[in-house]
Scaffold this motif. Structure first.
Motif, PDB file in Angstrom:
ATOM      1  N   ALA A   1      -7.258   7.070   0.869  1.00  0.00           N
ATOM      2  CA  ALA A   1      -8.234   6.796  -0.321  1.00  0.00           C
ATOM      3  C   ALA A   1      -8.908   5.264   0.053  1.00  0.00           C
ATOM      4  O   ALA A   1     -10.127   5.013  -0.517  1.00  0.00           O
ATOM      5  CB  ALA A   1      -7.107   6.731  -1.294  1.00  0.00           C
ATOM      6  N   ASP A   2      -8.205   4.326   0.591  1.00  0.00           N
ATOM      7  CA  ASP A   2      -8.981   3.129   0.859  1.00  0.00           C
ATOM      8  C   ASP A   2     -10.099   3.370   1.910  1.00  0.00           C
ATOM      9  O   ASP A   2     -11.028   2.767   1.557  1.00  0.00           O
ATOM     10  CB  ASP A   2      -8.063   1.975   1.518  1.00  0.00           C
ATOM     11  CG  ASP A   2      -6.839   1.661   0.487  1.00  0.00           C
ATOM     12  OD1 ASP A   2      -7.014   1.606  -0.871  1.00  0.00           O
ATOM     13  OD2 ASP A   2      -5.800   0.980   1.255  1.00  0.00           O
ATOM     14  N   ALA A   3      -9.889   4.033   2.639  1.00  0.00           N
ATOM     15  CA  ALA A   3     -10.928   4.600   3.695  1.00  0.00           C
ATOM     16  C   ALA A   3     -12.235   5.206   3.176  1.00  0.00           C
ATOM     17  O   ALA A   3     -13.425   4.774   3.281  1.00  0.00           O
ATOM     18  CB  ALA A   3     -10.385   5.667   4.783  1.00  0.00           C
ATOM     19  N   ILE A   4     -11.835   5.981   2.217  1.00  0.00           N
ATOM     20  CA  ILE A   4     -12.978   6.694   1.439  1.00  0.00           C
ATOM     21  C   ILE A   4     -13.574   5.907   0.545  1.00  0.00           C
ATOM     22  O   ILE A   4     -14.966   6.063   0.623  1.00  0.00           O
ATOM     23  CB  ILE A   4     -12.260   8.131   0.518  1.00  0.00           C
ATOM     24  CG1 ILE A   4     -11.704   9.050   1.482  1.00  0.00           C
ATOM     25  CG2 ILE A   4     -13.425   8.442  -0.504  1.00  0.00           C
ATOM     26  CD1 ILE A   4     -10.787  10.063   0.784  1.00  0.00           C
ATOM     27  N   LEU A   5     -13.082   4.987  -0.078  1.00  0.00           N
ATOM     28  CA  LEU A   5     -13.618   4.184  -1.321  1.00  0.00           C
ATOM     29  C   LEU A   5     -14.500   3.209  -0.517  1.00  0.00           C
ATOM     30  O   LEU A   5     -15.567   2.511  -0.818  1.00  0.00           O
ATOM     31  CB  LEU A   5     -12.555   3.447  -2.069  1.00  0.00           C
ATOM     32  CG  LEU A   5     -11.949   4.279  -2.903  1.00  0.00           C
ATOM     33  CD1 LEU A   5     -10.594   3.687  -3.667  1.00  0.00           C
ATOM     34  CD2 LEU A   5     -12.765   4.918  -4.064  1.00  0.00           C
TER      35      LEU A   5
ATOM     36  N   THR B   1      -6.394  11.726  -4.061  1.00  0.00           N
ATOM     37  CA  THR B   1      -7.153  12.072  -4.909  1.00  0.00           C
ATOM     38  C   THR B   1      -7.218  11.252  -6.302  1.00  0.00           C
ATOM     39  O   THR B   1      -8.282  10.762  -6.615  1.00  0.00           O
ATOM     40  CB  THR B   1      -7.067  13.501  -5.563  1.00  0.00           C
ATOM     41  OG1 THR B   1      -7.304  14.220  -4.575  1.00  0.00           O
ATOM     42  CG2 THR B   1      -8.229  13.985  -6.705  1.00  0.00           C
ATOM     43  N   GLN B   2      -5.955  11.082  -6.826  1.00  0.00           N
ATOM     44  CA  GLN B   2      -5.900  10.178  -7.854  1.00  0.00           C
ATOM     45  C   GLN B   2      -6.145   8.589  -7.707  1.00  0.00           C
ATOM     46  O   GLN B   2      -6.872   7.928  -8.455  1.00  0.00           O
ATOM     47  CB  GLN B   2      -4.487  10.110  -8.387  1.00  0.00           C
ATOM     48  CG  GLN B   2      -4.077   9.139  -9.573  1.00  0.00           C
ATOM     49  CD  GLN B   2      -2.771   9.245  -9.964  1.00  0.00           C
ATOM     50  OE1 GLN B   2      -2.063  10.307  -9.721  1.00  0.00           O
ATOM     51  NE2 GLN B   2      -2.066   8.279 -10.884  1.00  0.00           N
ATOM     52  N   SER B   3      -6.013   8.126  -6.211  1.00  0.00           N
ATOM     53  CA  SER B   3      -6.560   6.760  -5.987  1.00  0.00           C
ATOM     54  C   SER B   3      -7.751   6.730  -6.098  1.00  0.00           C
ATOM     55  O   SER B   3      -8.389   5.625  -6.464  1.00  0.00           O
ATOM     56  CB  SER B   3      -5.619   6.530  -4.662  1.00  0.00           C
ATOM     57  OG  SER B   3      -4.218   6.414  -4.838  1.00  0.00           O
ATOM     58  N   VAL B   4      -8.674   7.642  -5.308  1.00  0.00           N
ATOM     59  CA  VAL B   4      -9.885   7.700  -5.420  1.00  0.00           C
ATOM     60  C   VAL B   4     -10.438   7.737  -6.706  1.00  0.00           C
ATOM     61  O   VAL B   4     -11.478   6.804  -7.161  1.00  0.00           O
ATOM     62  CB  VAL B   4     -10.729   8.765  -4.599  1.00  0.00           C
ATOM     63  CG1 VAL B   4     -11.946   8.855  -4.723  1.00  0.00           C
ATOM     64  CG2 VAL B   4      -9.958   8.660  -3.068  1.00  0.00           C
ATOM     65  N   ILE B   5     -10.298   8.496  -7.392  1.00  0.00           N
ATOM     66  CA  ILE B   5     -10.752   8.509  -8.948  1.00  0.00           C
ATOM     67  C   ILE B   5     -10.315   7.115  -9.800  1.00  0.00           C
ATOM     68  O   ILE B   5     -11.480   6.686 -10.369  1.00  0.00           O
ATOM     69  CB  ILE B   5     -10.113   9.567  -9.774  1.00  0.00           C
ATOM     70  CG1 ILE B   5     -10.556  10.779  -9.082  1.00  0.00           C
ATOM     71  CG2 ILE B   5     -10.265   9.467 -11.148  1.00  0.00           C
ATOM     72  CD1 ILE B   5      -9.612  12.100  -9.815  1.00  0.00           C
ATOM     73  N   LEU B   6      -9.418   6.750  -9.507  1.00  0.00           N
ATOM     74  CA  LEU B   6      -9.126   5.384 -10.320  1.00  0.00           C
ATOM     75  C   LEU B   6      -9.693   4.218  -9.899  1.00  0.00           C
ATOM     76  O   LEU B   6      -9.812   3.089 -10.265  1.00  0.00           O
ATOM     77  CB  LEU B   6      -7.636   5.158 -10.560  1.00  0.00           C
ATOM     78  CG  LEU B   6      -6.840   6.278 -11.253  1.00  0.00           C
ATOM     79  CD1 LEU B   6      -5.291   5.966 -11.256  1.00  0.00           C
ATOM     80  CD2 LEU B   6      -7.274   6.208 -12.730  1.00  0.00           C
ATOM     81  N   GLY B   7     -10.016   4.241  -8.303  1.00  0.00           N
ATOM     82  CA  GLY B   7     -10.485   3.088  -7.682  1.00  0.00           C
ATOM     83  C   GLY B   7     -12.063   2.961  -7.500  1.00  0.00           C
ATOM     84  O   GLY B   7     -12.583   2.162  -6.619  1.00  0.00           O
ATOM     85  N   THR B   8     -12.648   3.874  -8.394  1.00  0.00           N
ATOM     86  CA  THR B   8     -14.237   3.730  -8.157  1.00  0.00           C
ATOM     87  C   THR B   8     -14.948   4.005  -9.433  1.00  0.00           C
ATOM     88  O   THR B   8     -14.213   4.862 -10.519  1.00  0.00           O
ATOM     89  CB  THR B   8     -14.769   4.810  -7.133  1.00  0.00           C
ATOM     90  OG1 THR B   8     -16.231   4.691  -6.879  1.00  0.00           O
ATOM     91  CG2 THR B   8     -14.543   6.315  -7.518  1.00  0.00           C
TER      92      THR B   8
END
Length: 132
Positions: free
Chosen positions: A79-83, A113-120
């Motif tokens: 998730a960190d890498a995607i963001l 998925t949840q981390s990406v949604i909440l992190g951007t």
């Protein structure tokens, strides 16, 4: 150029779902660049992103319709890498494929998925890519 960052794991079904969802979007394919990011959490043999079958299949689907594809790899927390990559590229959209998990499973194992949604603040397209 419309920039999309797509997180691709090892699942060929989820990789295919991501690629097909992107090709079905009402965009001029010639004006889209998709960066397929695979995060190696365990890579003792030192494989590269173009050796991952799910990435190769997604790339083929996208390129067949004229979408430009760039491959990226990282190691660590997906998730960190995607963001981070979405921020670096100032992507218009992030695309990931979700998996069916119970609420308990999400707590125990986390959810990229949840981390990406909440992190951007960027739009996130979540594709259904569960194996049946």
């Amino acid at each position: 150029m419309y920039e999309i960052v797509a997180g691709i794991d090892k699942s060929e079904d989820r990789g295919r779902a991501i690629a097909e969802s992107i090709t079905e979007m009402p965009l001029d394919h010639g004006e889209v660049r998709v960066t397929l990011l695979h995060d190696f959490q365990d890579n003792p043999e030192g494989a590269s992103v173009d050796q991952v079958a799910s990435v190769r299949h997604a790339r083929k689907i996208l390129e067949e319709v004229g979408i430009e594809v760039v491959l990226e790899e990282s190691s660590g927390e997906p998730a960190d890498a995607i963001l981070r990559l979405a921020d670096e590229q100032d992507a218009e959209m992030i695309v990931v494929a979700g998996r069916k998990r119970t609420p308990t499973g999400k707590v125990l194992f986390g959810s990229v998925t949840q981390s990406v949604i909440l992190g951007t603040d960027r739009p996130v397209l979540v594709c259904s890519g569960d194996e049946n």
